[in-house]
Design a protein around this motif. Structure first.
Motif, PDB file in Angstrom:
ATOM      1  N   GLY A  14       0.821  -1.211   0.000  1.00  0.00           N
ATOM      2  CA  GLY A  14       0.000   0.000   0.000  1.00  0.00           C
ATOM      3  C   GLY A  14       0.851   1.256   0.000  1.00  0.00           C
ATOM      4  N   ARG A  15       1.925   1.261   0.792  1.00  0.00           N
ATOM      5  CA  ARG A  15       2.842   2.409   0.812  1.00  0.00           C
ATOM      6  C   ARG A  15       3.503   2.605  -0.550  1.00  0.00           C
ATOM      7  NH1 ARG A  15       4.606   5.196   5.069  1.00  0.00           N
ATOM      8  NH2 ARG A  15       6.718   5.396   4.276  1.00  0.00           N
ATOM      9  N   LYS A  16       4.002   1.509  -1.136  1.00  0.00           N
ATOM     10  CA  LYS A  16       4.665   1.600  -2.442  1.00  0.00           C
ATOM     11  C   LYS A  16       3.696   2.093  -3.510  1.00  0.00           C
ATOM     12  CE  LYS A  16       7.992  -2.025  -1.447  1.00  0.00           C
ATOM     13  NZ  LYS A  16       8.371  -3.418  -1.678  1.00  0.00           N
ATOM     14  N   ALA A  17       2.478   1.583  -3.468  1.00  0.00           N
ATOM     15  CA  ALA A  17       1.474   1.996  -4.456  1.00  0.00           C
ATOM     16  C   ALA A  17       1.181   3.493  -4.332  1.00  0.00           C
ATOM     17  CB  ALA A  17       0.197   1.181  -4.280  1.00  0.00           C
ATOM     18  N   ARG A  18       1.158   4.012  -3.115  1.00  0.00           N
ATOM     19  CA  ARG A  18       0.878   5.440  -2.910  1.00  0.00           C
ATOM     20  C   ARG A  18       1.978   6.296  -3.514  1.00  0.00           C
ATOM     21  NH1 ARG A  18      -1.916   8.688   0.898  1.00  0.00           N
ATOM     22  NH2 ARG A  18      -1.766  10.798   0.086  1.00  0.00           N
ATOM     23  N   PHE A  19       3.244   5.899  -3.291  1.00  0.00           N
ATOM     24  CA  PHE A  19       4.344   6.671  -3.876  1.00  0.00           C
ATOM     25  C   PHE A  19       4.272   6.656  -5.398  1.00  0.00           C
ATOM     26  CE2 PHE A  19       6.332   5.991   0.340  1.00  0.00           C
ATOM     27  CZ  PHE A  19       6.662   7.310   0.617  1.00  0.00           C
TER      28      PHE A  19
END
Length: 89
Positions: A14-19
């Protein structure tokens, strides 16, 4: 309370997708939209917690090449939010 490796992976995704979404948003000028990540409610919940754990400052630093995304866990994120809100542990 620790979380399982499976849920940790969803949080990190989820963090990677947000970036990635924020970088694409900067290039295209369109808003980044929270996508549906899984039909598994628990997995999606951890994915969304990861997505929501990214701050505007982290995104700006990452896009400007000042910093790499750092790894945090769900417990750290909740503790940071409580601290910001002035909640008692």
């Amino acid at each position: 309370m620790s979380i399982s490796r499976f849920n940790r992976e969803w949080f990190d995704m989820g963090r990677k997708a947000r970036f990635k979404a924020e970088a694409a948003s900067q290039k295209s000028g369109e808003l980044s939209i929270l996508p549906e990540s899984s039909y598994n409610a628990t997995a999606h919940s951890y994915w969304r917690q990861g997505w929501n754990s990214v701050t505007r400052q982290e995104v700006e630093d990452w896009i400007n090449g000042k910093a790499k995304p750092r790894r945090i866990d769900a417990e750290q994120h909740i503790a940071q939010l409580r601290n910001q809100l002035g909640a008692q542990s």
